[in-house]
Motif scaffolding. Structure first.
Motif, PDB file in Angstrom:
ATOM      1  N   PRO A  72       0.795  -1.223   0.000  1.00 44.50           N
ATOM      2  CA  PRO A  72       0.000   0.000   0.000  1.00 44.50           C
ATOM      3  C   PRO A  72       0.830   1.277   0.000  1.00 44.50           C
ATOM      4  CG  PRO A  72      -0.937  -1.556   1.520  1.00 44.50           C
ATOM      5  CD  PRO A  72       0.377  -2.132   1.088  1.00 44.50           C
TER       6      PRO A  72
ATOM      7  N   ARG B 250       2.182   1.722  -3.488  1.00 45.49           N
ATOM      8  CA  ARG B 250       1.128   2.070  -4.438  1.00 45.49           C
ATOM      9  C   ARG B 250       0.627   3.495  -4.218  1.00 45.49           C
ATOM     10  NH1 ARG B 250      -2.660  -1.174  -7.863  1.00 45.49           N
ATOM     11  NH2 ARG B 250      -4.489   0.139  -8.148  1.00 45.49           N
ATOM     12  N   THR B 251       0.474   3.895  -2.946  1.00 46.08           N
ATOM     13  CA  THR B 251       0.033   5.262  -2.671  1.00 46.08           C
ATOM     14  C   THR B 251       1.035   6.268  -3.223  1.00 46.08           C
ATOM     15  OG1 THR B 251      -1.023   4.494  -0.640  1.00 46.08           O
ATOM     16  CG2 THR B 251      -0.727   6.864  -0.866  1.00 46.08           C
TER      17      THR B 251
ATOM     18  N   SER C  39       0.088   8.985  -6.342  1.00 48.34           N
ATOM     19  CA  SER C  39       0.053  10.433  -6.159  1.00 48.34           C
ATOM     20  C   SER C  39       0.629  11.157  -7.382  1.00 48.34           C
ATOM     21  CB  SER C  39       0.796  10.824  -4.893  1.00 48.34           C
ATOM     22  OG  SER C  39       2.161  10.546  -5.029  1.00 48.34           O
TER      23      SER C  39
ATOM     24  N   ALA D 264      -4.439  10.317  -2.890  1.00 52.21           N
ATOM     25  CA  ALA D 264      -3.140   9.768  -2.520  1.00 52.21           C
ATOM     26  C   ALA D 264      -2.128  10.882  -2.304  1.00 52.21           C
ATOM     27  CB  ALA D 264      -2.653   8.807  -3.598  1.00 52.21           C
TER      28      ALA D 264
ATOM     29  N   GLY E 132      -2.334  12.199   1.105  1.00 51.56           N
ATOM     30  CA  GLY E 132      -1.684  11.287   2.039  1.00 51.56           C
ATOM     31  C   GLY E 132      -0.171  11.406   2.005  1.00 51.56           C
TER      32      GLY E 132
ATOM     33  N   LEU F  12      -1.718   6.785   4.500  1.00 51.31           N
ATOM     34  CA  LEU F  12      -0.789   6.402   3.449  1.00 51.31           C
ATOM     35  C   LEU F  12      -1.031   4.974   2.947  1.00 51.31           C
ATOM     36  CD1 LEU F  12       1.465   7.992   2.105  1.00 51.31           C
ATOM     37  CD2 LEU F  12       3.074   7.029   3.725  1.00 51.31           C
TER      38      LEU F  12
ATOM     39  N   LEU G 230      -5.946   3.701   1.004  1.00 55.25           N
ATOM     40  CA  LEU G 230      -6.542   3.652  -0.338  1.00 55.25           C
ATOM     41  C   LEU G 230      -6.218   2.348  -1.071  1.00 55.25           C
ATOM     42  CD1 LEU G 230      -6.109   7.379  -1.434  1.00 55.25           C
ATOM     43  CD2 LEU G 230      -8.159   6.246  -0.607  1.00 55.25           C
ATOM     44  N   PRO G 231      -4.936   1.925  -1.124  1.00 53.84           N
ATOM     45  CA  PRO G 231      -4.662   0.625  -1.762  1.00 53.84           C
ATOM     46  C   PRO G 231      -5.335  -0.540  -1.035  1.00 53.84           C
ATOM     47  CG  PRO G 231      -2.667   1.915  -1.613  1.00 53.84           C
ATOM     48  CD  PRO G 231      -3.692   2.636  -0.810  1.00 53.84           C
TER      49      PRO G 231
END
Lengths: 298, 283
Positions: free
Chosen positions: A26, A29-30, A34, A270, A273, B126, B129-130
């Motif tokens: 994750p 990927r985030t 972005s 993203a 974040g 962080l 979302l995934p």
């Protein structure tokens, strides 16, 4: 002790899988998202189009996001001063050897940490700050002062921070108490024998030796303040309000709430974040520099 | 040593030290008493500030309104399921991992420990979302989705907490057991685990309350289905009750939500207070 390789593997692999699925993948990927225009949350990487810094530019240009950053900064500073101040005060008092009801007071002050923030938030919202029958206006009435609109545009932000601080003080108090209790007994005894009074012991011994603990608390608070969200949501349940919006609330609203628009997609969320995480990293590493704990560390 | 302690007791803390403690406590108790009091009242009495008169008796039906009519029970049991599953699942994954990390030398051991501590400071914004994407793609929905995510999110803290505890206890018994012919698995289950039982209780209580009161992840991962958690559900219950300005029922809902946490806390406040300290600092 020698253990077979299969045994070790069986025991550690589930934990590694969890780390990979919930953290490594994750985060990676985030970070990628972005910089891309991604479409929906499940859109395969092949359909993403590289957007450079467009996502970051979009959020930087948004008045809601800027307002959120500004609120976050103020929460970090004001909240930090009061949260650390109160927790240090309570820690110093409650680590005194002969204070009465030590455990009771510690438990009471820590209590909000074990309760749902949404529930405490609603208690503040509908009782403490209520205009007609609330606790604060009741106290004002006793002193013959006109009732205040605590949840009006002027005071709402302060009201929200006060409620949030009330919730976290107990946790930092416990961290500080841990720090005070690690100060060696003989240092205090020596100071007492040399005729130091309580105030001198506090300012010359306890506080300087708490430098490392203060760094820890300050770091914790930074991480909490930058991710401030629940209180903001409880204090403005319907949608966004400029007095209470914070970056994470902004992210929620652009992806799931009232600020959705066609050009905003998961990539933009993203980016929020990533930006928040970057700010946390920069500030915590600055804190690490500023509080260089040398020989004083316990 | 004894003398100094006595001198300290004689000096005592200044009475002024009690002032902030008592004010803080009074404020907290006042809120709790009022909320419980008002939850049994009627809207008119709440507005006129006559909550504790109960001119029309005690109105327990406010609790029925919150619990049944507003479906708080659905959210309550959902969160209960999340908390129980997260505690159990977290322990099942973390306890073995903590054990081998503290007891066995293998390549990557040190690295894994450092990573576990590092990921605890990763903000959930962080990763969420995934994670949401994975769940949608695999078509994992509703309660199962949140159960899985909560189990995973509790793993790093639980592992580090138990790891510190395993490292603080002696290996002698385990070595003796191994010499006596116990297999690795038997040593773990019959010797090592019982020794860390206090730590497992502490971390379970702590995890239970964390998941019960969690809000952000629950809000993002449950889109309008029967999987809503207590925190998220309370928000919608409160807004629904606000339409009719039914303050007593709002307070009843708040009481229902905080009651389990307060009960658990009353039984084990010491364990819970110190349970929260295991990850950030060594103490």
């Amino acid at each position: 002790m020698k253990k077979s390789k299969t045994f070790i593997a069986c025991f550690i692999v589930p934990c590694l899988i969890v780390l990979a699925i919930t953290y490594f993948y994750p985060v990676a990927r985030t970070l990628c998202m972005s910089f891309f225009k991604t479409g929906s949350v499940t859109a395969p990487v092949s359909t993403w189009t590289f957007a450079g810094l467009a996502n970051f530019k979009r959020i930087a240009a948004s008045p809601d996001f800027r307002r959120g950053l500004w609120n976050m900064l103020r929460i970090w500073i004001f909240g930090g001063v009061f949260a650390i101040g109160f927790s240090l005060l309570f820690a110093v008092i409650l680590s005194h050897k002969s204070i009465r009801g030590k455990h009771f007071f510690r438990a009471i002050i820590y209590l909000p940490n074990v309760i749902s923030a949404v529930a405490i938030g609603n208690a503040w919202l509908y009782y403490v700050y209520n205009y007609d029958f609330g606790m604060l206006n009741g106290v004002l009435k006793v002193f013959g002062i006109e009732p205040l609109k605590w949840l009006g545009p002027d005071l709402k932000f302060g009201a929200m921070i006060a409620a949030a601080i009330f919730g976290v003080v107990g946790y930092y108090m416990m961290v500080f108490i841990g720090g005070v209790e690690r100060i060696p007994e003989d240092v205090m005894e020596a100071a007492t024998l040399d005729g130091a009074n309580a105030w001198q012991k506090l300012t010359r011994i306890t506080l300087p030796l708490l430098k490392g603990t203060t760094k820890t608390v300050f770091t914790f608070w930074t991480i909490v303040a930058m991710q401030f969200f629940v209180w903001s949501k409880v204090f403005s349940p319907i949608g966004t309000e400029s007095s209470t919006i914070v970056p994470i609330g902004y992210m929620y609203e652009i992806l799931f709430g009232s600020l959705q628009s066609p050009e905003i997609d998961i990539g933009t969320g993203a980016a929020v974040g990533v930006l928040v995480a970057a700010i946390i990293m920069v500030i915590t590493s600055l804190i690490n520099r500023l509080f260089k704990t040398d020989d004083l560390e316990l | 040593m004894k003398k100094i302690h006595k001198a300290d007791t004689l000096n005592g803390p200044s009475p002024l030290a009690y002032v902030p403690l008592l004010l803080w406590t009074a404020f907290m108790v006042a809120i709790l008493v009022y909320i419980v009091g008002a939850s049994l009242s009627v809207p008119r009495d709440v507005f006129t500030g006559q909550v504790f008169k109960y001119s029309t008796g005690l109105h327990w039906e406010n609790y029925v309104t919150a619990w049944t009519t507003q479906k708080l029970y659905v959210y309550f049991f959902n969160s209960l399921i999340y908390a129980v599953v997260a505690c159990t699942g977290g322990l099942l994954i973390s306890a073995p991992a903590a054990y081998v990390l503290s007891r066995c030398k293998f390549r990557g051991n040190h690295l894994i420990k450092r990573i576990l501590i590092l990921v605890m400071s990763i903000p959930s914004i962080l990763i969420i979302l995934p994670i949401y994407g994975i769940l949608v793609k695999l078509d994992i929905r509703g309660r199962v989705a949140l159960c899985l995510v909560y189990v995973c999110l509790r793993v790093p803290y639980t592992t580090v907490f138990l790891l510190n505890f395993f490292e603080s206890i002696s290996k002698t018994y385990e070595e003796a057991a191994a010499i006596d012919g116990c297999t690795d698995m038997q040593t773990f289950l019959k010797i090592a685990l019982p020794m860390v039982r206090p730590a497992m209780t502490t971390i379970t209580l702590f995890n239970f309350l964390s998941v019960l009161n969690e809000y952000f992840v629950a809000l993002l991962l449950t889109a309008s289905d029967g999987a809503t958690s207590l925190g998220v559900g309370l928000t919608s219950v409160v807004s629904a009750l606000m339409y009719t300005s039914n303050y007593p029922a709002i307070f009843a809902a708040v009481v229902i939500v905080v009651l389990p946490s307060i009960l658990i806390y009353c039984l084990a406040s010491r364990k819970i207070m110190y349970g929260g300290m295991g990850g950030g600092i060594k103490g």
